[in-house]
Design a protein around this motif. Structure first.
Motif, PDB file in Angstrom:
ATOM      1  N   GLY A  20       0.839  -1.195   0.000  1.00 37.24           N
ATOM      2  CA  GLY A  20       0.000   0.000   0.000  1.00 37.24           C
ATOM      3  C   GLY A  20       0.869   1.238   0.000  1.00 37.24           C
ATOM      4  O   GLY A  20       2.098   1.147   0.004  1.00 37.24           O
ATOM      5  N   ASP A  21       0.227   2.377  -0.018  1.00 38.27           N
ATOM      6  CA  ASP A  21       0.962   3.645  -0.037  1.00 38.27           C
ATOM      7  C   ASP A  21       0.817   4.415   1.262  1.00 38.27           C
ATOM      8  O   ASP A  21       1.710   5.151   1.666  1.00 38.27           O
ATOM      9  CB  ASP A  21       0.457   4.508  -1.198  1.00 38.27           C
ATOM     10  N   LEU A  22      -0.348   4.277   1.908  1.00 41.28           N
ATOM     11  CA  LEU A  22      -0.628   4.983   3.152  1.00 41.28           C
ATOM     12  C   LEU A  22      -1.196   4.014   4.170  1.00 41.28           C
ATOM     13  O   LEU A  22      -1.912   3.073   3.813  1.00 41.28           O
ATOM     14  CB  LEU A  22      -1.654   6.104   2.922  1.00 41.28           C
ATOM     15  N   LEU A  23      -0.892   4.249   5.423  1.00 41.99           N
ATOM     16  CA  LEU A  23      -1.486   3.495   6.515  1.00 41.99           C
ATOM     17  C   LEU A  23      -2.112   4.511   7.456  1.00 41.99           C
ATOM     18  O   LEU A  23      -1.450   5.464   7.876  1.00 41.99           O
ATOM     19  CB  LEU A  23      -0.437   2.674   7.265  1.00 41.99           C
ATOM     20  N   THR A  24      -3.399   4.323   7.766  1.00 42.92           N
ATOM     21  CA  THR A  24      -4.092   5.244   8.650  1.00 42.92           C
ATOM     22  C   THR A  24      -4.614   4.517   9.874  1.00 42.92           C
ATOM     23  O   THR A  24      -4.910   3.326   9.819  1.00 42.92           O
ATOM     24  CB  THR A  24      -5.283   5.930   7.939  1.00 42.92           C
ATOM     25  N   ARG A  25      -4.704   5.266  10.969  1.00 47.03           N
ATOM     26  CA  ARG A  25      -5.426   4.798  12.157  1.00 47.03           C
ATOM     27  C   ARG A  25      -6.745   5.523  12.145  1.00 47.03           C
ATOM     28  O   ARG A  25      -6.795   6.750  12.096  1.00 47.03           O
ATOM     29  CB  ARG A  25      -4.666   5.142  13.440  1.00 47.03           C
ATOM     30  N   VAL A  26      -7.818   4.759  12.193  1.00 40.54           N
ATOM     31  CA  VAL A  26      -9.169   5.303  12.093  1.00 40.54           C
ATOM     32  C   VAL A  26      -9.945   4.886  13.333  1.00 40.54           C
ATOM     33  O   VAL A  26      -9.866   3.735  13.764  1.00 40.54           O
ATOM     34  CB  VAL A  26      -9.878   4.767  10.823  1.00 40.54           C
ATOM     35  N   VAL A  27     -10.697   5.830  13.906  1.00 43.51           N
ATOM     36  CA  VAL A  27     -11.577   5.509  15.025  1.00 43.51           C
ATOM     37  C   VAL A  27     -13.015   5.740  14.587  1.00 43.51           C
ATOM     38  O   VAL A  27     -13.285   6.543  13.702  1.00 43.51           O
ATOM     39  CB  VAL A  27     -11.246   6.345  16.284  1.00 43.51           C
ATOM     40  N   ALA A  28     -13.929   4.983  15.210  1.00 41.07           N
ATOM     41  CA  ALA A  28     -15.343   5.085  14.841  1.00 41.07           C
ATOM     42  C   ALA A  28     -16.218   4.753  16.047  1.00 41.07           C
ATOM     43  O   ALA A  28     -15.770   4.120  17.002  1.00 41.07           O
ATOM     44  CB  ALA A  28     -15.653   4.132  13.683  1.00 41.07           C
ATOM     45  N   ARG A  29     -17.469   5.176  15.956  1.00 39.80           N
ATOM     46  CA  ARG A  29     -18.447   4.903  17.024  1.00 39.80           C
ATOM     47  C   ARG A  29     -18.821   3.425  17.076  1.00 39.80           C
ATOM     48  O   ARG A  29     -19.012   2.859  18.142  1.00 39.80           O
ATOM     49  CB  ARG A  29     -19.704   5.740  16.817  1.00 39.80           C
ATOM     50  N   ASP A  30     -18.945   2.812  15.893  1.00 42.76           N
ATOM     51  CA  ASP A  30     -19.315   1.402  15.782  1.00 42.76           C
ATOM     52  C   ASP A  30     -18.905   0.943  14.389  1.00 42.76           C
ATOM     53  O   ASP A  30     -18.347   1.716  13.607  1.00 42.76           O
ATOM     54  CB  ASP A  30     -20.819   1.202  16.026  1.00 42.76           C
ATOM     55  N   ASN A  31     -19.184  -0.313  14.068  1.00 41.45           N
ATOM     56  CA  ASN A  31     -18.764  -0.855  12.769  1.00 41.45           C
ATOM     57  C   ASN A  31     -19.455  -0.167  11.598  1.00 41.45           C
ATOM     58  O   ASN A  31     -18.852   0.022  10.537  1.00 41.45           O
ATOM     59  CB  ASN A  31     -18.984  -2.364  12.718  1.00 41.45           C
ATOM     60  N   ALA A  32     -20.722   0.213  11.756  1.00 31.11           N
ATOM     61  CA  ALA A  32     -21.430   0.902  10.676  1.00 31.11           C
ATOM     62  C   ALA A  32     -20.775   2.262  10.411  1.00 31.11           C
ATOM     63  O   ALA A  32     -20.602   2.657   9.252  1.00 31.11           O
ATOM     64  CB  ALA A  32     -22.908   1.074  11.029  1.00 31.11           C
ATOM     65  N   HIS A  33     -20.399   2.951  11.463  1.00 31.72           N
ATOM     66  CA  HIS A  33     -19.713   4.238  11.309  1.00 31.72           C
ATOM     67  C   HIS A  33     -18.357   4.032  10.638  1.00 31.72           C
ATOM     68  O   HIS A  33     -17.947   4.813   9.769  1.00 31.72           O
ATOM     69  CB  HIS A  33     -19.567   4.916  12.677  1.00 31.72           C
ATOM     70  N   LEU A  34     -17.638   2.964  11.034  1.00 36.37           N
ATOM     71  CA  LEU A  34     -16.355   2.649  10.399  1.00 36.37           C
ATOM     72  C   LEU A  34     -16.546   2.441   8.900  1.00 36.37           C
ATOM     73  O   LEU A  34     -15.766   2.948   8.087  1.00 36.37           O
ATOM     74  CB  LEU A  34     -15.728   1.406  11.033  1.00 36.37           C
ATOM     75  N   GLU A  35     -17.596   1.710   8.518  1.00 36.32           N
ATOM     76  CA  GLU A  35     -17.859   1.496   7.088  1.00 36.32           C
ATOM     77  C   GLU A  35     -18.097   2.831   6.383  1.00 36.32           C
ATOM     78  O   GLU A  35     -17.601   3.044   5.272  1.00 36.32           O
ATOM     79  CB  GLU A  35     -19.056   0.576   6.902  1.00 36.32           C
ATOM     80  N   ASP A  36     -18.831   3.738   7.019  1.00 37.20           N
ATOM     81  CA  ASP A  36     -19.070   5.062   6.423  1.00 37.20           C
ATOM     82  C   ASP A  36     -17.765   5.818   6.210  1.00 37.20           C
ATOM     83  O   ASP A  36     -17.557   6.453   5.169  1.00 37.20           O
ATOM     84  CB  ASP A  36     -20.008   5.897   7.306  1.00 37.20           C
ATOM     85  N   VAL A  37     -16.886   5.754   7.190  1.00 33.10           N
ATOM     86  CA  VAL A  37     -15.587   6.440   7.068  1.00 33.10           C
ATOM     87  C   VAL A  37     -14.781   5.830   5.932  1.00 33.10           C
ATOM     88  O   VAL A  37     -14.195   6.548   5.110  1.00 33.10           O
ATOM     89  CB  VAL A  37     -14.802   6.383   8.398  1.00 33.10           C
ATOM     90  N   ILE A  38     -14.758   4.506   5.847  1.00 34.75           N
ATOM     91  CA  ILE A  38     -14.009   3.829   4.780  1.00 34.75           C
ATOM     92  C   ILE A  38     -14.595   4.200   3.413  1.00 34.75           C
ATOM     93  O   ILE A  38     -13.842   4.451   2.457  1.00 34.75           O
ATOM     94  CB  ILE A  38     -13.994   2.305   4.996  1.00 34.75           C
ATOM     95  N   GLN A  39     -15.912   4.264   3.307  1.00 30.08           N
ATOM     96  CA  GLN A  39     -16.539   4.661   2.037  1.00 30.08           C
ATOM     97  C   GLN A  39     -16.141   6.092   1.669  1.00 30.08           C
ATOM     98  O   GLN A  39     -15.923   6.406   0.492  1.00 30.08           O
ATOM     99  CB  GLN A  39     -18.062   4.528   2.118  1.00 30.08           C
ATOM    100  N   LYS A  40     -16.036   6.951   2.661  1.00 27.09           N
ATOM    101  CA  LYS A  40     -15.596   8.330   2.419  1.00 27.09           C
ATOM    102  C   LYS A  40     -14.164   8.334   1.874  1.00 27.09           C
ATOM    103  O   LYS A  40     -13.847   9.053   0.924  1.00 27.09           O
ATOM    104  CB  LYS A  40     -15.678   9.143   3.711  1.00 27.09           C
ATOM    105  N   VAL A  41     -13.308   7.491   2.461  1.00 31.59           N
ATOM    106  CA  VAL A  41     -11.914   7.389   2.009  1.00 31.59           C
ATOM    107  C   VAL A  41     -11.859   6.847   0.594  1.00 31.59           C
ATOM    108  O   VAL A  41     -11.147   7.375  -0.270  1.00 31.59           O
ATOM    109  CB  VAL A  41     -11.083   6.522   2.981  1.00 31.59           C
ATOM    110  N   ILE A  42     -12.621   5.781   0.313  1.00 28.61           N
ATOM    111  CA  ILE A  42     -12.611   5.165  -1.015  1.00 28.61           C
ATOM    112  C   ILE A  42     -13.061   6.156  -2.087  1.00 28.61           C
ATOM    113  O   ILE A  42     -12.579   6.121  -3.220  1.00 28.61           O
ATOM    114  CB  ILE A  42     -13.507   3.903  -1.030  1.00 28.61           C
ATOM    115  N   SER A  43     -13.944   7.071  -1.737  1.00 31.99           N
ATOM    116  CA  SER A  43     -14.462   8.026  -2.722  1.00 31.99           C
ATOM    117  C   SER A  43     -13.516   9.194  -2.993  1.00 31.99           C
ATOM    118  O   SER A  43     -13.782   9.995  -3.888  1.00 31.99           O
ATOM    119  CB  SER A  43     -15.827   8.560  -2.273  1.00 31.99           C
TER     120      SER A  43
END
Length: 184
Positions: A101-124
């Motif tokens: 990969g090129d970047l490694l991030t540490r991501v925090v979230a309220r729950d797994n659904a919120h984590l998925e939303d954050v990942i979708q934001k990153v993917i976009s």
């Protein structure tokens, strides 16, 4: 930068008692306040001490889910993606890396659904090709620097490290005639 035994003692106090005053540090260390201040100034100037803030817990702030998200970036867009990641509040750290990969991030979230939303934001984000996510289950070794500081202090004092490591290779054997062949 070389740190000596006094630097190590200062750094240990800063880590163990971060809310203590410089006057109290000097008293505990048995040095003049001016000596302590000169050492602190040098440690800051040389980048050993990089800040003096509080440590916050994302979990206590309502974000108990921690994930590591690897991001693959379109060639030539690393800086652009890095800047865009800085606008995502749930990304608490991001590093350029080698390997898968090129970047490694540490991501925090309220729950797994919120984590998925954050990942979708990153993917976009423009320039992001794909992501790979690993969710942390439990912290096994919390962020710490004191063992490193103590190891550096021991090395500066010429002591042997207390952690097990490779043993030194034996020195040359005295010449006492041919050695017997070893069987396998």
């Amino acid at each position: 930068m070389a740190v000596d035994e006094l630097d190590t003692r200062i750094l240990r106090l800063l880590l163990e008692q971060p809310r203590t005053s410089a006057r109290e540090y000097a008293r505990i260390l048995g040095v003049a306040r001016g000596t302590l201040q000169a050492r602190l100034d040098r440690l800051e100037r040389e980048g050993v001490i990089t800040g003096s803030g509080v440590s916050l817990s994302p979990a206590a702030l309502g974000h108990p889910v921690l994930a590591f998200v690897h991001i693959e970036v379109t060639q030539g867009h690393l800086d652009d993606v890095g800047e865009a990641l800085a606008a995502v509040p749930e990304i608490i750290e991001a590093f350029s890396i080698t390997g898968g990969g090129d970047l490694l991030t540490r991501v925090v979230a309220r729950d797994n659904a919120h984590l998925e939303d954050v990942i979708q934001k990153v993917i976009s984000l423009p320039g992001v090709v794909r992501t790979r996510t690993e969710v942390a289950l439990r912290e096994r070794v919390p962020r710490r620097l004191l063992p490193l500081v103590e190891s550096i202090g021991r090395a500066a004092a010429g002591e042997r490290p207390s952690t097990p490591g490779p043993r030194p290779a034996p020195g040359p054997r005295p010449a006492s005639g041919p050695r017997p062949a070893s069987g396998g």
